[in-house]
Design a protein around this motif. Structure first.
Motif, mmCIF file in Angstrom:
data_model
loop_
_atom_site.group_PDB
_atom_site.id
_atom_site.type_symbol
_atom_site.label_atom_id
_atom_site.label_comp_id
_atom_site.label_asym_id
_atom_site.label_seq_id
_atom_site.Cartn_x
_atom_site.Cartn_y
_atom_site.Cartn_z
ATOM 1 N N ALA A 22 37.089 42.103 37.583
ATOM 2 C CA ALA A 22 37.504 43.441 38.004
ATOM 3 C C ALA A 22 37.812 43.472 39.496
ATOM 4 N N GLY A 23 37.011 42.778 40.285
ATOM 5 C CA GLY A 23 37.259 42.735 41.721
ATOM 6 C C GLY A 23 38.621 42.170 42.034
ATOM 7 N N GLN A 24 39.004 41.146 41.297
ATOM 8 C CA GLN A 24 40.324 40.543 41.514
ATOM 9 C C GLN A 24 41.443 41.506 41.110
ATOM 10 N N VAL A 25 41.276 42.172 39.983
ATOM 11 C CA VAL A 25 42.308 43.106 39.511
ATOM 12 C C VAL A 25 42.424 44.299 40.456
ATOM 13 N N PHE A 26 41.289 44.865 40.862
ATOM 14 C CA PHE A 26 41.323 45.990 41.801
ATOM 15 C C PHE A 26 41.966 45.576 43.123
ATOM 16 N N GLU A 28 44.174 43.192 43.657
ATOM 17 C CA GLU A 28 45.600 42.911 43.524
ATOM 18 C C GLU A 28 46.421 44.154 43.164
ATOM 19 N N ARG A 29 45.843 45.035 42.331
ATOM 20 C CA ARG A 29 46.619 46.145 41.786
ATOM 21 C C ARG A 29 46.295 47.485 42.426
ATOM 22 N N GLY A 30 45.128 47.571 43.079
ATOM 23 C CA GLY A 30 44.694 48.856 43.597
ATOM 24 C C GLY A 30 43.844 49.576 42.565
ATOM 25 N N TYR A 31 42.941 50.414 43.038
ATOM 26 C CA TYR A 31 41.991 51.077 42.144
ATOM 27 C C TYR A 31 42.696 51.907 41.079
ATOM 28 N N HIS A 32 43.631 52.735 41.480
ATOM 29 C CA HIS A 32 44.249 53.659 40.527
ATOM 30 C C HIS A 32 45.208 52.957 39.572
ATOM 31 N N ALA A 33 45.872 51.918 40.031
ATOM 32 C CA ALA A 33 46.825 51.218 39.171
ATOM 33 C C ALA A 33 46.124 50.333 38.140
ATOM 34 N N ALA A 34 44.931 49.853 38.468
ATOM 35 C CA ALA A 34 44.197 48.981 37.554
ATOM 36 C C ALA A 34 43.616 49.781 36.395
ATOM 37 N N SER A 35 43.525 49.158 35.241
ATOM 38 C CA SER A 35 42.960 49.822 34.065
ATOM 39 C C SER A 35 41.836 48.975 33.483
ATOM 40 N N MET A 36 40.964 49.617 32.729
ATOM 41 C CA MET A 36 39.881 48.887 32.066
ATOM 42 C C MET A 36 40.455 47.907 31.052
ATOM 43 N N GLU A 37 41.571 48.257 30.426
ATOM 44 C CA GLU A 37 42.200 47.353 29.462
ATOM 45 C C GLU A 37 42.698 46.083 30.148
ATOM 46 N N GLU A 38 43.272 46.244 31.336
ATOM 47 C CA GLU A 38 43.766 45.091 32.091
ATOM 48 C C GLU A 38 42.611 44.178 32.505
ATOM 49 N N ILE A 39 41.527 44.781 32.966
ATOM 50 C CA ILE A 39 40.346 44.004 33.360
ATOM 51 C C ILE A 39 39.768 43.283 32.147
ATOM 52 N N ALA A 40 39.695 43.988 31.023
ATOM 53 C CA ALA A 40 39.163 43.383 29.804
ATOM 54 C C ALA A 40 39.995 42.173 29.380
ATOM 55 N N ALA A 41 41.317 42.274 29.527
ATOM 56 C CA ALA A 41 42.191 41.158 29.156
ATOM 57 C C ALA A 41 41.908 39.927 30.007
ATOM 58 N N VAL A 42 41.635 40.133 31.301
ATOM 59 C CA VAL A 42 41.306 39.004 32.184
ATOM 60 C C VAL A 42 39.986 38.362 31.759
ATOM 61 N N VAL A 43 39.028 39.198 31.379
ATOM 62 C CA VAL A 43 37.717 38.690 30.957
ATOM 63 C C VAL A 43 37.816 38.007 29.598
ATOM 64 N N GLY A 44 38.767 38.458 28.769
ATOM 65 C CA GLY A 44 38.884 37.927 27.422
ATOM 66 C C GLY A 44 38.060 38.714 26.439
ATOM 67 N N THR A 45 37.986 40.024 26.649
ATOM 68 C CA THR A 45 37.211 40.880 25.758
ATOM 69 C C THR A 45 37.954 42.198 25.586
ATOM 70 N N GLY A 104 39.587 41.527 48.843
ATOM 71 C CA GLY A 104 40.581 42.391 49.469
ATOM 72 C C GLY A 104 40.360 43.874 49.246
ATOM 73 N N LEU A 105 39.624 44.217 48.185
ATOM 74 C CA LEU A 105 39.459 45.647 47.913
ATOM 75 C C LEU A 105 38.587 46.319 48.962
ATOM 76 N N TYR A 106 37.763 45.521 49.697
ATOM 77 C CA TYR A 106 36.904 46.152 50.709
ATOM 78 C C TYR A 106 37.742 46.780 51.817
ATOM 79 N N ARG A 107 38.799 46.087 52.229
ATOM 80 C CA ARG A 107 39.553 46.532 53.411
ATOM 81 C C ARG A 107 40.262 47.860 53.190
ATOM 82 N N TRP A 108 40.928 48.018 52.032
ATOM 83 C CA TRP A 108 41.732 49.217 51.834
ATOM 84 C C TRP A 108 41.239 50.088 50.681
#
Length: 387
Positions: A22-26, A28-45, A104-108
């Motif tokens: 999730a940290g990587q997705v947030f 790269e994509r930003g908090y609002h653009a990222a979705s739980m479905e996208e994060i789940a796909a990266v995790v494989g669940t 990267g999510l810490y900075r912005w």
């Protein structure tokens, strides 16, 4: 048999795996653009599986925002007061590089945290800064130890803001040298650098379209693009919300216009400053001075351009990213004339380290354009570049 299968598909560190993904997705994509479905796909669940660990996206985001800062706090607390500054910086660099993809999510993106969560995050980072400041004060005493400490951490943290590919050991060496260059820098070395800068003035809004853009930029900078509505922008200009669409197809087009305006102003500042440089080193100092002056003068515009690009649709990102790459290419060309031993990737890494210095030092100074602030930050940037 069933128990063994369940254990295989649900490892004990599943929550940690989710947070890292999730940290990587947030990031790269930003908090609002990222979705739980996208994060789940990266995790494989499945997204439903994420909700077994986190009640909502915000709870997951808040946990991600704290991961790297908590690890930095743990690092500085592991070392005794008499530890050498270099040893502590090595450890901080290693942790940051290890968590590069999600840091990267810490900075912005941390501005999307709720007030109390944001306060706690700042307190943790202040603890790290305070510990490094103590070491800087002991080994390199001067009146600006805290500024040099936070700027050194900005150089190290810059690795989370780009994807330049270099071997991890070389990254750590370059970032350590950059951070040490910052803490040993002397503002006197950049005294008078402002004379190298001829900063363009932000255009006076003479059309309704320009007025909308001018009104939107401080709102985006303060609240984040996703949290600002067309109604707020329209109110700031004295229009009905529907009138915005006569000038911009959508809110995202206002953001693109802001990003391109930022790139244009910065390009003008760089061109004008380089004309006054008489040798390669002065050209690098002129670049640093121009970038610092631009960030102080156009802080809201720059923060919007830096923070919101990741959330743009890919087709709208391209002209903005192209302008950013052209700017970095100018830095790369000038810096390699001073440091020919560096290859292009190493040079880009150091350029980003300089940008990281400006972000953290500028924040520490609250972007107050007081006498000497621009020169001080310029000196810290040239220290980060080790020129």
């Amino acid at each position: 048999m069933t128990t063994g299968s369940t254990a295989a598909t649900r490892p004990r560190n599943r929550k940690q795996v989710i947070v890292e993904a999730a940290g990587q997705v947030f990031s790269e994509r930003g908090y609002h653009a990222a979705s739980m479905e996208e994060i789940a796909a990266v995790v494989g669940t499945s997204a439903a599986a994420l909700y077994r660990h986190f009640p909502n996206k915000y709870a997951l985001f808040a946990e991600c925002a704290n991961v790297i800062v908590d690890k930095l706090v743990a690092v500085v607390d592991e070392w005794p007061p008499e530890a050498a500054l270099t040893d502590v910086l090595v450890a901080l660099t290693r942790v940051t590089v290890t968590h590069r993809a999600s840091g990267g999510l810490y900075r912005w993106e941390a501005r999307y945290l709720q007030r109390e969560d944001r306060r706690q995050l700042r307190t943790k980072f202040a603890h790290v800064v305070g510990r490094v400041t103590e070491l800087v004060r002991r080994e390199y005493p001067r009146s600006d130890e805290s500024l040099r400490a936070v700027a050194a951490l900005g150089a190290i943290g810059s690795i989370t803001s780009h994807r330049t590919s270099i071997a991890q050991r070389r990254i750590e060496e370059l970032l350590l040298a950059s951070a040490l260059g910052v803490v040993t820098s002397d503002p006197a070395t950049a005294a008078g650098s402002a004379r190298l800068v001829e900063l363009p003035v932000q255009p006076v809004p003479r059309t309704r379209r320009a007025e909308i853009l001018t009104a939107a930029i401080p709102l985006f900078a303060r609240d984040g693009f996703a949290n600002v509505t067309n109604a707020q922008i329209a109110q700031a200009v004295g229009l009905a919300p529907s009138a915005i669409y006569r000038h911009y197809p959508g809110k995202v087009d206002i953001l693109v216009a802001a990003c391109l305006q930022a790139a244009g102003l910065l390009a003008q500042a760089v061109d004008r400053s380089l004309r006054q440089a008489t040798d390669p080193r002065q050209a690098v100092v002129a670049l640093a001075a121009a970038y610092v002056a631009y960030c102080f003068e156009h802080n809201a515009l720059n923060s919007v351009a830096e923070a919101e690009v990741a959330g743009l649709p890919p087709e709208l990102q391209r002209p903005v990213i192209l302008a950013q790459r052209e700017h970095i290419a100018v830095w790369e060309q000038q810096l390699r004339r001073v440091r020919p031993e560096l290859d292009s990737r190493q040079t880009r890494l150091l350029v980003h380290a300089g940008f990281g210095v400006v972000v953290e030092a500028g924040r520490a100074l609250r972007w107050q354009d007081a006498p000497g602030h621009r020169d001080a930050v310029t000196a810290l940037v040239t220290g980060a570049l080790t020129v």
